[in-house]
Design an enzyme around this catalytic site. Sequence first.
Site, mmCIF file in Angstrom:
data_model
loop_
_atom_site.group_PDB
_atom_site.id
_atom_site.type_symbol
_atom_site.label_atom_id
_atom_site.label_comp_id
_atom_site.label_asym_id
_atom_site.label_seq_id
_atom_site.Cartn_x
_atom_site.Cartn_y
_atom_site.Cartn_z
ATOM 1 N N GLU A 233 0.819 -1.219 0.000
ATOM 2 C CA GLU A 233 0.000 0.000 0.000
ATOM 3 C C GLU A 233 0.854 1.271 0.000
ATOM 4 O O GLU A 233 0.323 2.375 0.142
ATOM 5 C CB GLU A 233 -0.937 0.029 1.221
ATOM 6 C CG GLU A 233 -1.758 -1.233 1.447
ATOM 7 C CD GLU A 233 -2.801 -1.524 0.367
ATOM 8 O OE1 GLU A 233 -2.659 -1.044 -0.763
ATOM 9 O OE2 GLU A 233 -3.755 -2.248 0.692
ATOM 10 N N TYR B 240 -14.928 14.406 20.188
ATOM 11 C CA TYR B 240 -13.588 13.948 19.785
ATOM 12 C C TYR B 240 -13.584 13.321 18.398
ATOM 13 O O TYR B 240 -12.585 13.393 17.683
ATOM 14 C CB TYR B 240 -12.988 13.018 20.855
ATOM 15 C CG TYR B 240 -12.050 13.805 21.729
ATOM 16 C CD1 TYR B 240 -12.555 14.812 22.545
ATOM 17 C CD2 TYR B 240 -10.681 13.606 21.675
ATOM 18 C CE1 TYR B 240 -11.704 15.590 23.309
ATOM 19 C CE2 TYR B 240 -9.825 14.378 22.431
ATOM 20 C CZ TYR B 240 -10.338 15.367 23.243
ATOM 21 O OH TYR B 240 -9.486 16.144 23.990
HETATM 22 P P1 13P Z 1 1.196 -5.037 3.568
HETATM 23 O O1 13P Z 1 1.594 -6.255 4.396
HETATM 24 O O2 13P Z 1 1.731 -5.116 2.159
HETATM 25 O O3 13P Z 1 1.558 -3.757 4.286
HETATM 26 O O4 13P Z 1 -0.384 -5.063 3.433
HETATM 27 C C1 13P Z 1 -1.148 -5.148 4.591
HETATM 28 C C2 13P Z 1 -2.415 -4.412 4.444
HETATM 29 O O5 13P Z 1 -2.898 -3.877 5.414
HETATM 30 C C3 13P Z 1 -3.067 -4.375 3.125
HETATM 31 O O6 13P Z 1 -4.057 -3.409 3.095
#
Ligand code: 13P
Length: 213
Positions: free
Chosen positions: A76, A122
Amino acid sequence: MTMDEQNLRNEIVTFGAMLYERRLAHGAAGNLSVRLADGSILVTPTNSSLGALDAARISKVSPEGALLAGDPPSKEAFFHLAVYEVRPTAAAVVHLHSTHSVAVSCLCHQDTSDVLPPLTAYHVMRVGKLPLVPYFRPGDRRLAEAVREAARSHHAMLLANHGPVVAGKSLRDAVYACEELEQTAKLFFLIGDRPSSPLTCEAVAEINTVFPN
Ligand code: 13P
């Protein structure tokens, strides 16, 4: 490596462990990033547990997405970079698969421009309006494009059938906002179908004036 970079690496490890201990991250879900002074970012490696990060192995990625150092980055990383590109004040981005927030992201929403009511002050202060970003597979560049569009006008958003993405002026700010979002999502389900009284438009406006984002 500068002291600043070393400190930020340590901060990612500390907040990752905290999120994991609080059960806001499980398995290898979620990713954290911070922006360095030269525009590159530090981002958690792909398939790493937020509960067991190693500061030295955290990925360093150029603004174009090239790996500069460390382990292969989160799949990501591109949506993290997209947020930084359109939000010059963002210094950190947090993405989680926190349970109640993900549950909200799986509901049918009539209005996708703001998918949680302003139940508490909040929530308004730390999260604000929360748009739903259409579903794309994790790691899909179209997801990064959709995140970029939402991030132009929102620091917090919810990826459909996936989870929250929140930018902050610091990693601490982004983590706190994500925690607040998860609590509001929990309240939302606790209240369920019972009649509830979210904050009025006037109350929301007052909070936004006194505590500008
Ligand atoms: P990654 O292990 O590549 O960071 O992906 C985990 C995740 O949260 C995908 O949305």
